[in-house]
Design an enzyme around this catalytic site. Sequence first.
Site, PDB file in Angstrom:
ATOM      1  N   GLY A 181      28.583 -53.113 -11.925  1.00  0.00           N
ATOM      2  CA  GLY A 181      28.478 -51.664 -11.760  1.00  0.00           C
ATOM      3  C   GLY A 181      27.155 -51.300 -11.123  1.00  0.00           C
ATOM      4  N   HIS A 446      -3.111 -32.936   1.871  1.00  0.00           N
ATOM      5  CA  HIS A 446      -3.301 -34.241   2.497  1.00  0.00           C
ATOM      6  C   HIS A 446      -4.470 -34.960   1.824  1.00  0.00           C
ATOM      7  CE1 HIS A 446      -3.653 -37.256   5.694  1.00  0.00           C
ATOM      8  NE2 HIS A 446      -4.968 -37.044   5.659  1.00  0.00           N
TER       9      HIS A 446
END
Length: 467
Positions: A181, A446
Amino acid sequence: MSEAQFDVVVIGAGPGGYVAAIRAAQLGLKTAIVEEQHLGGICLNWGCIPTKALLAGAELATQLKHADRFGFQLASVQFDIQKLVKHSRQVSAQLVQGIGHLLKKNQVTLFNGRAEITAKETINITDTEGKNQTVTASHIILATGAQARHLPQLPVDGEYVWSYKQALIPEQLPKRLLVVGSGAIGSEFASLYQDLGSQVTLIDIAKQILPTEDGEVAEYVRKQFEHKGMTVVTESSIQTVQIQNNEVHCTVQTPKGVQTLVFDRVLSAIGVRPNTQNLGLEDLGVTLSEQGFIQTDAFCKTNVVGLYAIGDVAGAPCLAHKASHEAILCVEKIAGVKNVHALDRSQIPGCIFTHPQVASIGLTEAQAKAQNLPIHVGKFPFTANGKALALADSSGFVKTVVHAETGELLGAHMVGHEVTEQIQGFAIAKYLEATDESLAQVIFPHPTLSEAMHESILASMQRAIHV
């Protein structure tokens, strides 16, 4: 009103149940909650939380393997799986204790026992000693969750063939592990054990692993798994299992024919089924779906007046945060709070804690095309992101699906380092109906990984700067 009468009784104390009980008490409703086993349910005790504690260890193992990138030479590293398991159990225990405190703080009556609805507004509670008590409530909320589903040809014995519970508390690390799975649960365990040192084979009957995710993301994760040495087998199924000489011999039907594979352990992770047994639902005439989940309306009401269902027992997506959100809206609707919003499944983010991580919300590219929606797709790789390069973990990308005419964010799909901590940005944007133009104007800090989100939006507008 006697002590056995309540305004609200919640059955099940998982992330849906205990949240419902606390919110009901906050709104002035006399509230009780019934739990047969553990506060926190599967999520806290055997699911979300302990798996993430183990995965934290797997992430550290990966970092140690590449420590030389940062100038560290590690002559010898010893790993004790039992210490990692102990850490995961301690984390769960701490949070369970916290839930007990919160219920007491909010004056929620806790009954430890098994609940059965014996008549409208009437619940029989059987405790661990077999003693019975009857309580009544105008509103009963079912939050009984779900349990692992198993294949008849793959019976779980707890020793050689595991369910998720055995996978969370292994006595030792298996050298060869088969995971059956490749949904979120199976893929997380496959990633975990591969990173800890097992040789993992991941198998699924579907064409792609992570079948609910964007195809491009799923294919990328598959390649990352295989790059680590994992064997991934799709469009294949288990036929038989035999235990011989302390090994598990599996016959597997593959596109290339039937193969016999040998493992030390096998983990069954093929999905879940709802916990609706022995609750008295049949006598009440509660409507169930074909899969056995309780059917509800937009505000979690069943077809029986005064009876509600939230979380996994009410159907997919089987996610803790979906259960908690349903808990709030269901209780607030009961209490008559104004402007309660029904659940919008397109606003539910999903997170998969593999390495690399996967996070998503909304429509995949294929789903948008199937609806004949005009779309622009933007994509930005973490290999062009400064923070990702600095962390020496630049695998993955961000992909956004935008309506070509309105600019609406239809879907966002992320794979890479800590993307599960970033998807909430897209969730907020989607809920507030932000457009590509408005998102393009947002100033992202940033250097951060989240800059890739901004660049993906810009890419959908043919305006990407760094790629």
